[in-house]
Design a protein around this motif. Structure first.
Motif, PDB file in Angstrom:
ATOM      1  N   HIS A  62      -4.591   0.490  -8.669  1.00  6.68           N
ATOM      2  CA  HIS A  62      -3.907  -0.772  -8.366  1.00  6.68           C
ATOM      3  C   HIS A  62      -2.967  -1.145  -9.505  1.00  6.68           C
ATOM      4  CE1 HIS A  62      -6.923  -1.255  -5.193  1.00  6.68           C
ATOM      5  NE2 HIS A  62      -6.135  -2.181  -4.688  1.00  6.68           N
ATOM      6  N   ALA A 104      -1.281  -0.941  -4.273  1.00 11.98           N
ATOM      7  CA  ALA A 104      -2.401   0.004  -4.237  1.00 11.98           C
ATOM      8  C   ALA A 104      -1.829   1.387  -3.953  1.00 11.98           C
ATOM      9  CB  ALA A 104      -3.400  -0.392  -3.161  1.00 11.98           C
ATOM     10  N   THR A 149      -7.235   5.977  -5.757  1.00  8.57           N
ATOM     11  CA  THR A 149      -6.317   4.842  -5.605  1.00  8.57           C
ATOM     12  C   THR A 149      -6.295   4.052  -6.907  1.00  8.57           C
ATOM     13  OG1 THR A 149      -6.705   4.662  -3.218  1.00  8.57           O
ATOM     14  CG2 THR A 149      -5.827   2.709  -4.331  1.00  8.57           C
ATOM     15  N   LYS A 206       0.861  -1.180   0.000  1.00 10.31           N
ATOM     16  CA  LYS A 206       0.000   0.000   0.000  1.00 10.31           C
ATOM     17  C   LYS A 206       0.895   1.227   0.000  1.00 10.31           C
ATOM     18  CE  LYS A 206      -3.976   2.062   2.371  1.00 10.31           C
ATOM     19  NZ  LYS A 206      -3.457   3.446   2.320  1.00 10.31           N
ATOM     20  N   THR A 256      -2.253   5.281  -3.561  1.00 10.85           N
ATOM     21  CA  THR A 256      -3.211   6.346  -3.267  1.00 10.85           C
ATOM     22  C   THR A 256      -2.522   7.694  -3.378  1.00 10.85           C
ATOM     23  OG1 THR A 256      -4.463   4.916  -1.773  1.00 10.85           O
ATOM     24  CG2 THR A 256      -4.797   7.286  -1.545  1.00 10.85           C
ATOM     25  N   ASP A 267       1.062   5.286  -0.123  1.00 13.17           N
ATOM     26  CA  ASP A 267       0.453   6.606  -0.041  1.00 13.17           C
ATOM     27  C   ASP A 267       1.492   7.634  -0.473  1.00 13.17           C
ATOM     28  OD1 ASP A 267      -1.849   5.501   0.942  1.00 13.17           O
ATOM     29  OD2 ASP A 267      -1.444   5.974   3.039  1.00 13.17           O
TER      30      ASP A 267
END
Length: 574
Positions: A111, A68, A109, A28, A70, A30
């Motif tokens: 992927h 992912a 977001t 993930k 974001t 960010d």
């Protein structure tokens, strides 16, 4: 059962077994702006999950990466390119805004999901605007499966991600480059090793001819160098990647030689050097034998070549664990070669040949394209152009536009494949005017293509620069380098068709040419461009497309802008 059938069944079983070992690795990310002190001064940089550089991704061959991403930037889009990963079967995951996907909007977001199919040293970086210059990058390492061995032995490894840093923001740099008159970004204030460097001080002030004071670190500061700790009489693999925005670099370790074994994720015939040159976008693995006096520590230095620069070397210490890490080396740091010693740089580059067993290029090509690299003008704006076209990207990503046959989203006239025969590469252009364009070079699937990168004089007299060119979606064979203008009848005879190295990034030297060959066997739309960030921003790139009709359905989330967004909206409404 015959022996042949037994072998066949065994091979199938082994393949399925290795496939079963592959993992899906979830990350993930960010992306946001954060405060950091990478060179002992506080700056706003782009980070991932609060880290700068971004987290190191480690995987094994055959693994699927599921990332992912974001966008937490608030006011601008973003994408990430997985540099050196060919994206076979997943061209929409290449991470190139306006080419393979739409920019990811603030708050959204996206992927990225793709397979890493080959071992090697790679990295990732922003590919929207000049976000790489802002610090959006990190390392990506792909190991062999645990039941396989590398063709060389080592006892441990280190990962070095090299970058350059300015004290002006990437946004300010973009505005300057797009202004008339142009405001050039200048040389970087600092060089970073794994995101750490020192501005206005020197680790080795007592050893070098400098007026800079000795660096004084308080424990845990973000700019303190990471020490490389080694044991005597061992062999270490050092993975080196350059994500610099501008700088070409030279890396050396006092009193130690380096054995080059990998370049851009491909094994090369091992050769020994005192230092390596690494251009933006390149990656290497070198073997270091810790065979020096174990009662001493030694400097590792990184300095700028190919441009006249007063940026200080980046330094860290190779610490033999028989000594405290705080013990300063007795010997001074290696001296970075003269910035304009191009012949030495050529000598290093030409030593890189393929390891025995590496697939070799087809003996002939189906198509030959010449790409002339010139500095040009549009009115009072300075641009870079290829065959007199300065690249500007469309609002609808090429991948969706070509796949779904959306007309009028980009120029359907292909760019020129030649430049005038009488063009004098040694003089400033007689007519420096250029045009913008966003046409595409389209290849038949599996077509073998030769590309001649041709360098020339800039707008300033007696000036030609080094340019590292990076191809997305493929590796290419580097067939050769040469001086002056490429002459087909003369120079084609000297090309290397037996030990050509496979690369994804290759340099063209001042007033010279570089010959590449690749097979258009990966359906998609791919960028091919100078990896120097401001040069790409000013138009130094082209677009290749092949077999787009063979691509399965492109994920809708990659095409939420321009004409593709309208197409999907209409489909939903009807």
């Amino acid at each position: 059962m015959s022996l042949l059938k037994v072998v066949f069944v065994w091979c199938i079983w082994l393949g399925l077994f290795e496939l079963s070992l592959a993992k899906v690795r979830h990350y993930k990310f960010d992306v946001e702006y954060i405060y950091k002190t990478p060179d002992c001064l506080e700056h706003v940089v782009m980070g991932i999950n609060g880290q700068f550089p971004g987290p190191t991704i480690k995987a094994e061959v055959g693994d699927t990466l599921d990332i992912a991403l974001t966008n937490k930037l608030h006011t601008e889009g973003t994408v990430i390119h997985w540099h050196g990963i060919r994206q076979i079967g997943t061209p929409w995951a290449d991470g190139t805004a306006a080419i393979s996907q739409c920019a990811i909007n603030p708050g959204e977001t996206f992927h990225y999901r793709f397979i890493v199919d080959r071992p090697g040293t790679y990295f990732y970086h922003g590919h929207y605007g000049m976000q790489r210059a802002a610090g959006l990058y990190g390392s990506l390492i792909v190991d062999l499966p645990k039941n396989q061995r590398e063709p060389f032995h080592y006892d441990g490894e280190f990962n070095l991600l090299l970058s350059d840093l300015w004290h002006t923001s990437s946004h300010e740099q973009e505005v300057g480059l797009s202004s008339a008159p142009m405001r050039w970004i200048g040389e970087p204030q600092s060089l970073l090793i794994n995101g750490r460097g020192q501005f206005n001080c020197s680790l080795a002030a007592n050893f070098v001819n400098t007026t800079l004071p000795q660096c004084n670190f308080k424990g845990g500061e973000e700019c303190a160098p990471k020490i490389l700790q080694v044991a005597p009489k061992k062999t270490y693999r050092i993975r080196i990647a350059s994500t610099t925005s501008l700088a070409s670099l030279n890396l050396a370790i006092s009193n130690h030689t380096l054995v080059v074994v990998e370049a851009d994720g491909n094994y090369v015939h091992p050769f020994t050097v005192d230092s390596i040159d690494i251009y933006s976008g390149e990656t290497y693995s070198v073997l270091l034998h810790t065979d020096q006096d174990p009662s001493q520590n030694y400097w590792l230095s990184v300095g700028i070549i190919s441009r006249k620069s007063d940026t200080p070397q980046a330094l860290t210490i190779l610490n033999y664990n028989t000594n405290p890490a705080s013990t300063f080396p007795i010997l001074p740091p290696p001296i970075t070669p003269l910035w304009d010693d191009i012949e030495r740089s050529k000598e290093f580059t030409k030593q890189i040949i393929s390891r025995m067993g590496t697939p070799q290029p087809p003996k002939t090509a189906d198509r030959l394209i010449y790409l002339l690299n010139t500095q040009s003008k549009i009115g009072n704006f300075i641009k870079w152009a290829i065959n007199n076209v300065s690249l500007t990207l469309p609002t609808t990503p090429y991948l969706g536009a070509i796949k779904y046959k959306l007309n009028n989203t980009f120029d359907r006239n292909p760019p020129p494949e030649r430049f005038p025969l009488d063009f004098d590469i040694f003089k400033t252009p007689v007519n420096p005017s250029t045009i913008t364009g966003n046409g595409v070079y389209t290849f038949q699937l599996n077509e073998v293509v030769d590309v001649i990168l041709q360098n020339a004089n800039m707008l300033k007299e007696n000036t030609s620069e080094v340019h590292p060119w990076h191809l997305h979606g493929h590796d290419f064979w580097v067939l050769g380098y040469g001086e002056g203008k490429f002459e087909p009848g003369v120079h084609q005879k000297s090309l290397n068709l037996t030990r050509a190295p496979l690369r994804n990034t290759a340099v063209i030297f001042p007033y010279g040419w570089t010959a590449l060959r690749f097979k258009a066997d990966n359906p998609g739309v791919w960028a091919f461009h100078c990896h120097i960030e401001p040069h790409l921003h000013m138009g130094m790139g082209v677009i290749f497309a092949e077999g787009v009709h063979k691509i399965r359905k492109v994920p809708t989330e990659a095409l939420t802008c321009g004409a593709t967004a309208k197409m999907f909206l209409n489909d939903t409404l009807h």
